[in-house]
Design a protein around this motif. Structure first.
Motif, PDB file in Angstrom:
ATOM      1  N   ARG A  58      96.643  -2.125 -33.725  1.00 34.22           N
ATOM      2  CA  ARG A  58      97.840  -1.839 -32.918  1.00 34.22           C
ATOM      3  C   ARG A  58      98.451  -3.175 -32.522  1.00 34.22           C
ATOM      4  O   ARG A  58      97.854  -3.933 -31.752  1.00 34.22           O
ATOM      5  CB  ARG A  58      97.460  -1.014 -31.683  1.00 34.22           C
ATOM      6  N   LEU A  59      99.607  -3.469 -33.055  1.00 34.40           N
ATOM      7  CA  LEU A  59     100.222  -4.769 -32.848  1.00 34.40           C
ATOM      8  C   LEU A  59     100.688  -4.931 -31.404  1.00 34.40           C
ATOM      9  O   LEU A  59     101.331  -4.057 -30.844  1.00 34.40           O
ATOM     10  CB  LEU A  59     101.412  -4.944 -33.795  1.00 34.40           C
ATOM     11  N   GLN A  60     100.352  -6.059 -30.816  1.00 37.34           N
ATOM     12  CA  GLN A  60     100.795  -6.368 -29.453  1.00 37.34           C
ATOM     13  C   GLN A  60     102.283  -6.687 -29.432  1.00 37.34           C
ATOM     14  O   GLN A  60     102.849  -7.187 -30.397  1.00 37.34           O
ATOM     15  CB  GLN A  60     100.063  -7.611 -28.931  1.00 37.34           C
ATOM     16  N   ALA A 108      86.879  -9.675 -21.855  1.00 36.31           N
ATOM     17  CA  ALA A 108      87.480 -10.866 -22.455  1.00 36.31           C
ATOM     18  C   ALA A 108      86.633 -11.359 -23.607  1.00 36.31           C
ATOM     19  O   ALA A 108      85.404 -11.244 -23.584  1.00 36.31           O
ATOM     20  CB  ALA A 108      87.633 -11.975 -21.408  1.00 36.31           C
ATOM     21  N   THR A 109      87.283 -11.929 -24.613  1.00 34.17           N
ATOM     22  CA  THR A 109      86.579 -12.512 -25.750  1.00 34.17           C
ATOM     23  C   THR A 109      87.393 -13.674 -26.285  1.00 34.17           C
ATOM     24  O   THR A 109      88.420 -14.046 -25.697  1.00 34.17           O
ATOM     25  CB  THR A 109      86.304 -11.448 -26.833  1.00 34.17           C
ATOM     26  N   ALA A 110      86.965 -14.263 -27.418  1.00 39.32           N
ATOM     27  CA  ALA A 110      87.618 -15.484 -27.905  1.00 39.32           C
ATOM     28  C   ALA A 110      88.009 -15.394 -29.371  1.00 39.32           C
ATOM     29  O   ALA A 110      88.275 -16.423 -29.996  1.00 39.32           O
ATOM     30  CB  ALA A 110      86.690 -16.686 -27.695  1.00 39.32           C
ATOM     31  N   ASN A 111      88.049 -14.191 -29.922  1.00 39.79           N
ATOM     32  CA  ASN A 111      88.394 -14.052 -31.333  1.00 39.79           C
ATOM     33  C   ASN A 111      89.146 -12.757 -31.556  1.00 39.79           C
ATOM     34  O   ASN A 111      88.785 -11.707 -31.008  1.00 39.79           O
ATOM     35  CB  ASN A 111      87.129 -14.076 -32.202  1.00 39.79           C
ATOM     36  N   VAL A 112      90.184 -12.815 -32.379  1.00 38.56           N
ATOM     37  CA  VAL A 112      91.040 -11.660 -32.598  1.00 38.56           C
ATOM     38  C   VAL A 112      90.267 -10.491 -33.199  1.00 38.56           C
ATOM     39  O   VAL A 112      90.486  -9.333 -32.821  1.00 38.56           O
ATOM     40  CB  VAL A 112      92.249 -12.045 -33.491  1.00 38.56           C
ATOM     41  N   GLY A 113      89.355 -10.756 -34.141  1.00 37.99           N
ATOM     42  CA  GLY A 113      88.594  -9.671 -34.753  1.00 37.99           C
ATOM     43  C   GLY A 113      87.748  -8.932 -33.740  1.00 37.99           C
ATOM     44  O   GLY A 113      87.732  -7.693 -33.700  1.00 37.99           O
ATOM     45  N   CYS A 114      87.033  -9.682 -32.902  1.00 36.08           N
ATOM     46  CA  CYS A 114      86.222  -9.068 -31.847  1.00 36.08           C
ATOM     47  C   CYS A 114      87.110  -8.287 -30.878  1.00 36.08           C
ATOM     48  O   CYS A 114      86.765  -7.177 -30.459  1.00 36.08           O
ATOM     49  CB  CYS A 114      85.453 -10.135 -31.075  1.00 36.08           C
ATOM     50  N   GLN A 115      88.245  -8.869 -30.523  1.00 33.78           N
ATOM     51  CA  GLN A 115      89.148  -8.238 -29.558  1.00 33.78           C
ATOM     52  C   GLN A 115      89.606  -6.867 -30.052  1.00 33.78           C
ATOM     53  O   GLN A 115      89.548  -5.872 -29.320  1.00 33.78           O
ATOM     54  CB  GLN A 115      90.353  -9.154 -29.320  1.00 33.78           C
ATOM     55  N   LEU A 116      90.060  -6.790 -31.291  1.00 33.40           N
ATOM     56  CA  LEU A 116      90.546  -5.525 -31.838  1.00 33.40           C
ATOM     57  C   LEU A 116      89.413  -4.528 -32.023  1.00 33.40           C
ATOM     58  O   LEU A 116      89.566  -3.333 -31.769  1.00 33.40           O
ATOM     59  CB  LEU A 116      91.247  -5.781 -33.175  1.00 33.40           C
ATOM     60  N   HIS A 117      88.269  -5.013 -32.468  1.00 31.96           N
ATOM     61  CA  HIS A 117      87.127  -4.141 -32.764  1.00 31.96           C
ATOM     62  C   HIS A 117      86.547  -3.542 -31.489  1.00 31.96           C
ATOM     63  O   HIS A 117      86.278  -2.335 -31.416  1.00 31.96           O
ATOM     64  CB  HIS A 117      86.065  -4.964 -33.503  1.00 31.96           C
ATOM     65  N   VAL A 155      89.237   0.521 -20.973  1.00 28.32           N
ATOM     66  CA  VAL A 155      89.240  -0.784 -20.312  1.00 28.32           C
ATOM     67  C   VAL A 155      89.973  -1.784 -21.216  1.00 28.32           C
ATOM     68  O   VAL A 155      89.669  -1.880 -22.404  1.00 28.32           O
ATOM     69  CB  VAL A 155      87.800  -1.273 -20.050  1.00 28.32           C
ATOM     70  N   PRO A 156      90.952  -2.520 -20.695  1.00 28.66           N
ATOM     71  CA  PRO A 156      91.701  -3.461 -21.540  1.00 28.66           C
ATOM     72  C   PRO A 156      90.818  -4.612 -22.039  1.00 28.66           C
ATOM     73  O   PRO A 156      89.926  -5.080 -21.324  1.00 28.66           O
ATOM     74  CB  PRO A 156      92.809  -3.975 -20.621  1.00 28.66           C
ATOM     75  N   VAL A 166      96.046 -13.172 -39.123  1.00 29.25           N
ATOM     76  CA  VAL A 166      95.909 -11.885 -38.443  1.00 29.25           C
ATOM     77  C   VAL A 166      96.250 -12.009 -36.964  1.00 29.25           C
ATOM     78  O   VAL A 166      96.953 -11.162 -36.405  1.00 29.25           O
ATOM     79  CB  VAL A 166      94.481 -11.326 -38.620  1.00 29.25           C
ATOM     80  N   GLN A 167      95.785 -13.070 -36.314  1.00 31.40           N
ATOM     81  CA  GLN A 167      96.056 -13.228 -34.881  1.00 31.40           C
ATOM     82  C   GLN A 167      97.545 -13.368 -34.611  1.00 31.40           C
ATOM     83  O   GLN A 167      98.071 -12.802 -33.649  1.00 31.40           O
ATOM     84  CB  GLN A 167      95.321 -14.448 -34.322  1.00 31.40           C
ATOM     85  N   GLN A 168      98.251 -14.112 -35.449  1.00 28.75           N
ATOM     86  CA  GLN A 168      99.685 -14.304 -35.263  1.00 28.75           C
ATOM     87  C   GLN A 168     100.423 -12.971 -35.279  1.00 28.75           C
ATOM     88  O   GLN A 168     101.374 -12.763 -34.528  1.00 28.75           O
ATOM     89  CB  GLN A 168     100.220 -15.207 -36.372  1.00 28.75           C
ATOM     90  N   ALA A 169      99.940 -12.036 -36.102  1.00 29.23           N
ATOM     91  CA  ALA A 169     100.602 -10.735 -36.212  1.00 29.23           C
ATOM     92  C   ALA A 169     100.107  -9.746 -35.172  1.00 29.23           C
ATOM     93  O   ALA A 169     100.894  -9.038 -34.543  1.00 29.23           O
ATOM     94  CB  ALA A 169     100.377 -10.160 -37.614  1.00 29.23           C
ATOM     95  N   ALA A 170      98.790  -9.681 -34.983  1.00 27.43           N
ATOM     96  CA  ALA A 170      98.194  -8.611 -34.186  1.00 27.43           C
ATOM     97  C   ALA A 170      98.132  -8.916 -32.695  1.00 27.43           C
ATOM     98  O   ALA A 170      98.330  -8.027 -31.865  1.00 27.43           O
ATOM     99  CB  ALA A 170      96.797  -8.284 -34.706  1.00 27.43           C
TER     100      ALA A 170
END
Length: 409
Positions: free
Chosen positions: A157-159, A383-392, A399-400, A187-191
């Motif tokens: 889901r794109l931010q 909170a996390t530090a990687n786009v893959g972990c964040q989306l997964h 919870v956001p 991926v991070q730039q898009a998502a």
């Protein structure tokens, strides 16, 4: 460990490196205690020790094709590359380097099925540019209600970029006057574009000059996940060329995605001995850092979000791959957040780049365990530090889930 690699393989850089790593292993099995896939399957071949034996067997096979290579490939594919085993290993075995070599050799010897080849081609060519990620995410979003659950969950889901009011500049400080190249990624730039938007605000407000690359870029990590070492190096060369073309060499090259960072830290090793790219990679290495390394000296951090109780997930690529443990937590604490205790914090969430798409069952099991652990202390946000972990991790949660940079201002 005793080895008997063929002489022609030992004469190559990869062969010599693999031999060195194999000989460092004392097959103690401590690595299995922290291996997520071994914990899930209970299969010795799905743990680092077993995979090391499989790689050794494949490398010692002189035949161009090997029945053992197919079995090895199956178990190497199941590896998350989380590198928790490296953190645990008492002998300092560089398992990640060995895995890359083993996967490349197995890929040469085993012909994958047509569907598998198509799937991997699509992942390698369509997820390595932000514009393509946006296109497929929007297309998938239109058909999400009609897709099977396992497929629908893979569509990000794109931010939308959040509007943020301008704040006064902060005079002086360690970043004032520095030229900082902010890597956008693919991926991070898009998502999750809010991640680098937050980082840029933090830098500009403190007097840094932020540089961006004109063309979209991938670090090579995506191809590396798919056992395409040469494709990964081609992406890295392209990125190094883009940096070399900048009118000024940056004081710092910063990545806000730890999954990219763990790949980008390897450029000097990848291109050692290369007349052109070896020199460019050394310059890169001297400037490269994770966002947390760049910001850790800042004294003036404030909370940017109203929630205060935070469950922190340190990505494997940050804590194991880059060895940057305890880097982000003090920054969040200084900004005013309460960090909650999370059980089994060193365990992978199951994202691991393309892993969640190619190893759905194992990935989902790890995801469920990580979500339970993060929700147990009842956080207001994760909170996390990687786009893959964040989306997964965010999949299916109320919870956001944010990148930690979004929590700072």
């Amino acid at each position: 460990m005793r080895t008997d690699l063929p002489a022609d393989l030992l004469a190559t850089a990869d062969g010599a490196r693999a031999n060195e790593i194999l000989r460092a292993c004392v097959h103690c099995g401590f690595c299995n205690a922290t291996c997520p896939t071994y914990q899930e399957t209970g299969d010795e071949l799905d743990g680092p020790r077993g995979r090391i034996y499989l790689i050794k067997a494949v490398l010692e096979e002189e035949a161009a094709a090997s029945a053992g290579a197919e079995r090895a490939q199956r178990h190497l594919d199941r590896c998350l590359t989380c590198r928790a085993c490296e953190t645990t290993c008492p002998s300092g075995v560089a398992y990640g380097d060995l895995l890359e070599i083993g996967r490349e050799v197995a890929e040469e010897r085993v012909t994958r099925g047509a569907w598998e080849r198509l799937q991997r081609w699509w992942l390698r060519t369509q997820l390595n540019r932000a514009a393509r990620v946006r296109f497929w995410a929007r297309l998938g979003g239109l058909f999400r209600p009609l897709l099977p659950r396992a497929l629908a969950r893979q569509v990000p889901r794109l931010q939308r970029l959040r509007p943020v009011a301008a704040r006064p500049s902060i005079a002086g400080g360690p970043l004032a006057g520095k030229a900082v190249l902010l890597l956008d990624g693919c991926v991070q730039q898009a998502a999750t574009p809010n991640t680098n938007a937050a980082l840029e605000r933090l830098l500009v407000r403190r007097g840094a000059r932020v540089l961006r690359l004109a063309a979209g870029h991938c670090c090579g990590g995506l191809a590396l996940h798919l056992s395409d070492a040469e494709g990964a190096r081609a992406e890295a060369r392209r990125l190094l060329d883009l940096v070399d073309a900048l009118p000024v060499m940056p004081d710092a090259i910063v990545s806000s995605a730890s999954g990219c960072g763990v790949t980008q830290r390897d450029y000097a090793r990848w291109f050692a001995g290369d007349a052109r790219y070896g020199a460019l990679a050394e310059r890169w290495q001297a400037c490269f850092c994770d966002a947390g390394e760049l910001l850790r000296e800042l004294p003036d951090l404030e909370a940017a979000l109203p929630q205060r109780r935070v469950a922190w997930h340190a990505p494997c690529t940050l804590q194991h791959g880059q060895g940057l443990t305890g880097l982000v937590e003090p920054l969040l604490t200084r900004a005013g957040y309460e960090l909650l205790p999370v059980a089994d914090s060193g365990r992978c969430c199951g994202s691991a780049g393309t892993y969640s798409m190619l190893q759905g069952e194992l990935s989902a099991a790890l995801q469920a365990g990580k979500q339970r652990a993060l929700l147990a202390p009842q956080p207001e946000l994760i909170a996390t530090a990687n786009v893959g972990c964040q989306l997964h991790i965010a999949d299916g949660l109320d919870v956001p889930v944010h990148h930690w940079l979004e929590l700072l201002e």
